[in-house]
Design a protein around this motif. Structure first.
Motif, PDB file in Angstrom:
ATOM      1  N   ILE A  67       0.837  -1.194   0.000  1.00 17.43           N
ATOM      2  CA  ILE A  67       0.000   0.000   0.000  1.00 17.43           C
ATOM      3  C   ILE A  67       0.876   1.249   0.000  1.00 17.43           C
ATOM      4  CG2 ILE A  67      -1.703   1.334   1.294  1.00 17.43           C
ATOM      5  CD1 ILE A  67      -2.737  -1.289   2.453  1.00 17.43           C
ATOM      6  N   GLY A  68       0.663   2.119  -0.973  1.00 15.87           N
ATOM      7  CA  GLY A  68       1.355   3.399  -1.015  1.00 15.87           C
ATOM      8  C   GLY A  68       0.505   4.477  -0.364  1.00 15.87           C
ATOM      9  N   ILE A  69       1.130   5.292   0.491  1.00 15.76           N
ATOM     10  CA  ILE A  69       0.409   6.347   1.205  1.00 15.76           C
ATOM     11  C   ILE A  69       1.029   7.695   0.853  1.00 15.76           C
ATOM     12  CG2 ILE A  69      -0.445   7.155   3.430  1.00 15.76           C
ATOM     13  CD1 ILE A  69       0.169   4.390   4.572  1.00 15.76           C
ATOM     14  N   LEU A  70       0.218   8.610   0.348  1.00 16.64           N
ATOM     15  CA  LEU A  70       0.704   9.922  -0.068  1.00 16.64           C
ATOM     16  C   LEU A  70       1.341  10.684   1.079  1.00 16.64           C
ATOM     17  CD1 LEU A  70      -2.241  11.188  -2.319  1.00 16.64           C
ATOM     18  CD2 LEU A  70      -0.071  10.196  -3.073  1.00 16.64           C
ATOM     19  N   GLY A  71       2.324  11.529   0.746  1.00 18.36           N
ATOM     20  CA  GLY A  71       2.986  12.358   1.737  1.00 18.36           C
ATOM     21  C   GLY A  71       2.184  13.606   2.055  1.00 18.36           C
ATOM     22  N   GLY A  72       2.800  14.481   2.850  1.00 24.89           N
ATOM     23  CA  GLY A  72       2.155  15.745   3.183  1.00 24.89           C
ATOM     24  C   GLY A  72       1.459  15.748   4.516  1.00 24.89           C
ATOM     25  N   GLU A  73       1.512  14.632   5.235  1.00 24.37           N
ATOM     26  CA  GLU A  73       0.894  14.520   6.553  1.00 24.37           C
ATOM     27  C   GLU A  73       1.877  13.770   7.436  1.00 24.37           C
ATOM     28  OE1 GLU A  73      -3.273  12.770   8.526  1.00 24.37           O
ATOM     29  OE2 GLU A  73      -2.841  12.513   6.390  1.00 24.37           O
ATOM     30  N   ASN A  74       1.814  14.019   8.740  1.00 23.91           N
ATOM     31  CA  ASN A  74       2.703  13.345   9.684  1.00 23.91           C
ATOM     32  C   ASN A  74       2.728  11.844   9.434  1.00 23.91           C
ATOM     33  OD1 ASN A  74       2.936  11.830  12.469  1.00 23.91           O
ATOM     34  ND2 ASN A  74       4.025  13.770  12.682  1.00 23.91           N
ATOM     35  N   GLU A  75       3.944  11.265   9.325  1.00 26.89           N
ATOM     36  CA  GLU A  75       4.064   9.865   8.933  1.00 26.89           C
ATOM     37  C   GLU A  75       3.434   8.910   9.943  1.00 26.89           C
ATOM     38  OE1 GLU A  75       7.688   6.752   8.373  1.00 26.89           O
ATOM     39  OE2 GLU A  75       7.737   8.511   7.064  1.00 26.89           O
ATOM     40  N   SER A  76       3.623   9.176  11.225  1.00 30.51           N
ATOM     41  CA  SER A  76       3.054   8.268  12.236  1.00 30.51           C
ATOM     42  C   SER A  76       1.535   8.271  12.172  1.00 30.51           C
ATOM     43  CB  SER A  76       3.532   8.663  13.643  1.00 30.51           C
ATOM     44  OG  SER A  76       3.121   9.980  13.973  1.00 30.51           O
ATOM     45  N   ASP A  77       0.938   9.424  11.845  1.00 28.96           N
ATOM     46  CA  ASP A  77      -0.519   9.492  11.697  1.00 28.96           C
ATOM     47  C   ASP A  77      -0.968   8.653  10.509  1.00 28.96           C
ATOM     48  OD1 ASP A  77      -0.777  11.218  13.851  1.00 28.96           O
ATOM     49  OD2 ASP A  77      -0.683  13.020  12.610  1.00 28.96           O
ATOM     50  N   ARG A  78      -0.238   8.737   9.406  1.00 30.50           N
ATOM     51  CA  ARG A  78      -0.604   7.975   8.208  1.00 30.50           C
ATOM     52  C   ARG A  78      -0.513   6.477   8.455  1.00 30.50           C
ATOM     53  NH1 ARG A  78       3.216   9.820   3.702  1.00 30.50           N
ATOM     54  NH2 ARG A  78       4.541  10.621   5.360  1.00 30.50           N
ATOM     55  N   LEU A  79       0.552   6.058   9.128  1.00 29.10           N
ATOM     56  CA  LEU A  79       0.710   4.631   9.422  1.00 29.10           C
ATOM     57  C   LEU A  79      -0.392   4.143  10.359  1.00 29.10           C
ATOM     58  CD1 LEU A  79       4.585   4.481   9.888  1.00 29.10           C
ATOM     59  CD2 LEU A  79       3.266   3.575   7.967  1.00 29.10           C
ATOM     60  N   ARG A  80      -0.720   4.947  11.345  1.00 34.16           N
ATOM     61  CA  ARG A  80      -1.778   4.558  12.286  1.00 34.16           C
ATOM     62  C   ARG A  80      -3.130   4.458  11.571  1.00 34.16           C
ATOM     63  NH1 ARG A  80      -0.785   8.067  15.671  1.00 34.16           N
ATOM     64  NH2 ARG A  80      -2.246   9.684  15.012  1.00 34.16           N
ATOM     65  N   ASN A  81      -3.415   5.379  10.680  1.00 34.26           N
ATOM     66  CA  ASN A  81      -4.691   5.366   9.969  1.00 34.26           C
ATOM     67  C   ASN A  81      -4.867   4.122   9.109  1.00 34.26           C
ATOM     68  OD1 ASN A  81      -5.407   7.822  11.075  1.00 34.26           O
ATOM     69  ND2 ASN A  81      -4.734   9.024   9.320  1.00 34.26           N
ATOM     70  N   PHE A  82      -3.769   3.608   8.559  1.00 32.46           N
ATOM     71  CA  PHE A  82      -3.850   2.452   7.666  1.00 32.46           C
ATOM     72  C   PHE A  82      -3.567   1.123   8.362  1.00 32.46           C
ATOM     73  CE2 PHE A  82      -3.937   5.628   4.409  1.00 32.46           C
ATOM     74  CZ  PHE A  82      -4.519   5.017   3.303  1.00 32.46           C
ATOM     75  N   GLN A  83      -3.349   1.152   9.676  1.00 31.05           N
ATOM     76  CA  GLN A  83      -3.057  -0.092  10.386  1.00 31.05           C
ATOM     77  C   GLN A  83      -4.204  -1.085  10.282  1.00 31.05           C
ATOM     78  OE1 GLN A  83      -0.150  -1.038  11.757  1.00 31.05           O
ATOM     79  NE2 GLN A  83      -1.121  -3.034  12.109  1.00 31.05           N
ATOM     80  N   CYS A  84      -5.426  -0.601  10.209  1.00 26.51           N
ATOM     81  CA  CYS A  84      -6.578  -1.500  10.084  1.00 26.51           C
ATOM     82  C   CYS A  84      -6.501  -2.323   8.805  1.00 26.51           C
ATOM     83  CB  CYS A  84      -7.890  -0.721  10.143  1.00 26.51           C
ATOM     84  SG  CYS A  84      -8.047   0.607   8.909  1.00 26.51           S
ATOM     85  N   MET A  85      -5.895  -1.781   7.765  1.00 28.32           N
ATOM     86  CA  MET A  85      -5.721  -2.529   6.517  1.00 28.32           C
ATOM     87  C   MET A  85      -4.676  -3.625   6.689  1.00 28.32           C
ATOM     88  SD  MET A  85      -7.767  -0.837   4.439  1.00 28.32           S
ATOM     89  CE  MET A  85      -7.364  -0.635   2.724  1.00 28.32           C
TER      90      MET A  85
END
Length: 302
Positions: A30-48
């Motif tokens: 899964i690729g996650i776009l930049g521009g937002e705090n990385e730890s927040d992005r990883l946490r948001n996609f942990q359910c996946m």
């Protein structure tokens, strides 16, 4: 001899398909776009990460948070990512480079039933800036060169609204390093105003129902009372969920079914990965983005 060549070609083709299928069964990337705090992005996609292995029958799900939009775009073009959620301009960049690299399969539906959103320009409330006219001779910030709402659409729409080229109207323009960082730079006073994305639905004081402003409000890093909105674009097509075109069709079907059901099966996960309130997903294909593809080709070239 001719029969033997035919047999060999068929065997090699089968081996190639089989190898691709076997690879699909190992890791879903899964690729996650930049521009937002990385730890927040990883946490948001942990359910996946937790759910998709059982759904798709893969050994694991790996997350790849890029530093900027282009990191994900290059991963998709190189075939090293299986799924990402792009803005319309980001998808247009992929399409113009290789129209067969990815397939757009779904997009979000806003709470009002629309499948579009807006670029909005915001400034500090205490700056005295209230209108687009007040920005003449001032410094404007964009989010990312590959952002639809944070760069492409403002560059297409603003010249008509200000009556001249952007570089003649504003004293200076620059990039904030993604939507979240851009708004923070506006709050700090490093840009007089900046362009970001919003559903345009709901109340400004809440950050609208979805979009970058809403994400920042929900994370507690933005008080909308500190900002004013001074411009809004025409409606933009919501960005697509894309999958690697060469992915095994059975896996594509399973993933698409999982995503379509996600708002009902796991509302918290759906909200986390989308960032705000949406009704759900609807199916799209490349035709939905023809206008943006044409605009990007004309304005940026690729």
């Amino acid at each position: 001899m001719f029969k033997k060549v035919l047999l060999t070609t068929a065997t090699l083709a089968a081996m190639t398909v089989g190898a691709a299928h076997a690879e699909d069964l190992k890791t879903f990337r899964i690729g996650i776009l930049g521009g937002e705090n990385e730890s927040d992005r990883l946490r948001n996609f942990q359910c996946m990460v937790d759910t998709l292995p059982g759904v798709l029958g893969v050994e694991k799900v790996s997350l790849f948070p890029a530093a900027d939009y282009d990191g994900v775009i290059q991963g998709l073009l190189g075939g090293t990512l299986d799924y990402a959620e792009l803005g319309a301009s980001g998808y247009a960049k992929v399409y113009l480079a290789d129209p067969k690299a990815v397939e757009p399969i779904l997009t979000t539906i806003q709470t009002d039933g629309s499948t579009g959103y807006y670029s909005v320009m915001v400034a500090r409330k205490d700056s005295g800036i209230r209108t687009l006219e007040d920005m003449k001779g001032k410094k404007l910030g964009f989010a990312d060169p590959d952002s639809t709402s944070g760069f492409l659409v403002p560059n297409v729409a603003l010249p008509g609204d200000i009556g001249m080229p952007i570089d003649e109207y504003f004293s200076e323009t620059g990039f904030g390093g993604g939507h979240e960082n851009l708004v923070l730079e506006v709050v700090k006073g490093n840009f007089d105003a900046g362009t970001t994305w919003s559903s345009g639905v709901g109340k400004f004081e809440d950050g609208y129902t979805s979009g970058n402003l809403r994400k920042m409000v929900d994370k507690g890093i933005l008080d909308m009372g500190d900002l004013v909105q001074i411009w809004q674009s025409p409606q933009i097509p919501n960005g697509p969920i894309v999958v690697r075109a060469s992915m095994d069709q059975e896996m594509k079907d399973k993933f698409k079914a999982f995503m379509m059901a996600l708002p009902e099966t796991d509302p918290e996960c759906f909200s986390a990965i989308q960032g705000g309130d949406y009704k759900g997903f609807t199916e799209v294909n490349e035709d939905f983005y023809k206008t943006i593809i044409a605009a990007r080709k004309a304005k940026i070239g690729s």
